[in-house]
Design a protein around this motif. Structure first.
Motif, PDB file in Angstrom:
ATOM      1  N   LEU A 140       7.069   7.016 -19.416  1.00 28.25           N
ATOM      2  CA  LEU A 140       7.863   6.418 -18.322  1.00 28.25           C
ATOM      3  C   LEU A 140       8.962   7.185 -17.981  1.00 28.25           C
ATOM      4  O   LEU A 140       9.866   6.875 -17.199  1.00 28.25           O
ATOM      5  N   GLN A 187       7.691   9.189 -13.227  1.00 29.40           N
ATOM      6  CA  GLN A 187       8.105   8.266 -12.302  1.00 29.40           C
ATOM      7  C   GLN A 187       7.777   8.860 -10.838  1.00 29.40           C
ATOM      8  O   GLN A 187       7.631   8.433  -9.910  1.00 29.40           O
ATOM      9  N   GLY A 242       5.445  -0.549 -20.213  1.00 32.38           N
ATOM     10  CA  GLY A 242       6.480  -0.786 -19.256  1.00 32.38           C
ATOM     11  C   GLY A 242       7.174  -2.191 -19.184  1.00 32.38           C
ATOM     12  O   GLY A 242       8.433  -2.209 -19.010  1.00 32.38           O
ATOM     13  N   LEU A 251      12.724   1.962 -12.081  1.00 37.40           N
ATOM     14  CA  LEU A 251      11.322   1.589 -12.768  1.00 37.40           C
ATOM     15  C   LEU A 251      10.575   0.152 -12.598  1.00 37.40           C
ATOM     16  O   LEU A 251       9.331   0.298 -12.311  1.00 37.40           O
TER      17      LEU A 251
END
Length: 181
Positions: free
Chosen positions: A75, A80, A103, A115
């Motif tokens: 992550l 991203q 996540g 995110l």
């Protein structure tokens, strides 16, 4: 989630980078050194279930957090950015076999508003691609299955359900047009 849910167990086993905020005596075996203390500032990777427990320790009555959690590599900002650019080209399975579950759990521990948006958009765009492949099996066959290799477990279940649904609809329409009931 059920206690016996294998997907939940595998998500809990994912390693998460953490930094110890306090010195803890006798816990050096987490680093591979028995009978040694873990010093403040030591970075280790812990299973998600343990990191979660230690990360929320301040809420449980301790004066200070035992650890601070960092984003796992799956992550990280680099991933991203790749997801923002084109989510369909990222091999989520190589990052984490239960990517969206990881996540979700991390977002329950850290406040990462961007995110949330990235994962939501990624799922939407990839779901459309998954549905397209599920309804057109020739596309999956001609790509040599490369598409399926990059799907995380949630996406694989989505593909399986969409493929079985499309197959059932085709069978129903075929039976209907041939006069079977």
């Amino acid at each position: 989630m059920s206690y016996y849910d294998i997907d939940a167990i595998l998500t809990d086993a994912q390693k998460v980078p953490c930094t110890f905020e306090i010195t803890i005596p006798g816990l050096g075996y987490l680093e591979g050194n028995s009978n040694i203390d873990i010093k403040q500032g030591t970075r280790v990777e812990l299973p998600l279930w343990l990191a979660e427990m230690l990360g929320v320790s301040q809420r449980l009555g301790t004066e200070q957090n035992v650890i601070s959690l960092d984003l796992p590599p799956a992550l990280a900002p680099r991933v991203q950015n790749a997801l923002k650019a084109n989510p369909c080209t990222v091999d989520l399975r190589s990052l984490a076999s239960h990517y969206y579950s990881l996540g979700e759990r991390i977002l329950g521990l850290l406040e990462e508003d961007e995110l949330v948006d990235i994962l939501s958009e990624t799922f939407k765009k990839r779901a459309a691609e998954i549905a397209d492949h599920a309804h057109n099996p020739q596309g999956v066959i001609s790509s040599g299955g490369e598409f399926l290799k990059g799907l995380d477990e949630n996406e694989r279940q989505l593909f399986k359900t969409a493929h079985e649904s499309a197959k059932a609809i085709r069978a129903f329409l075929s039976d209907r047009s041939s006069g079977k009931k």
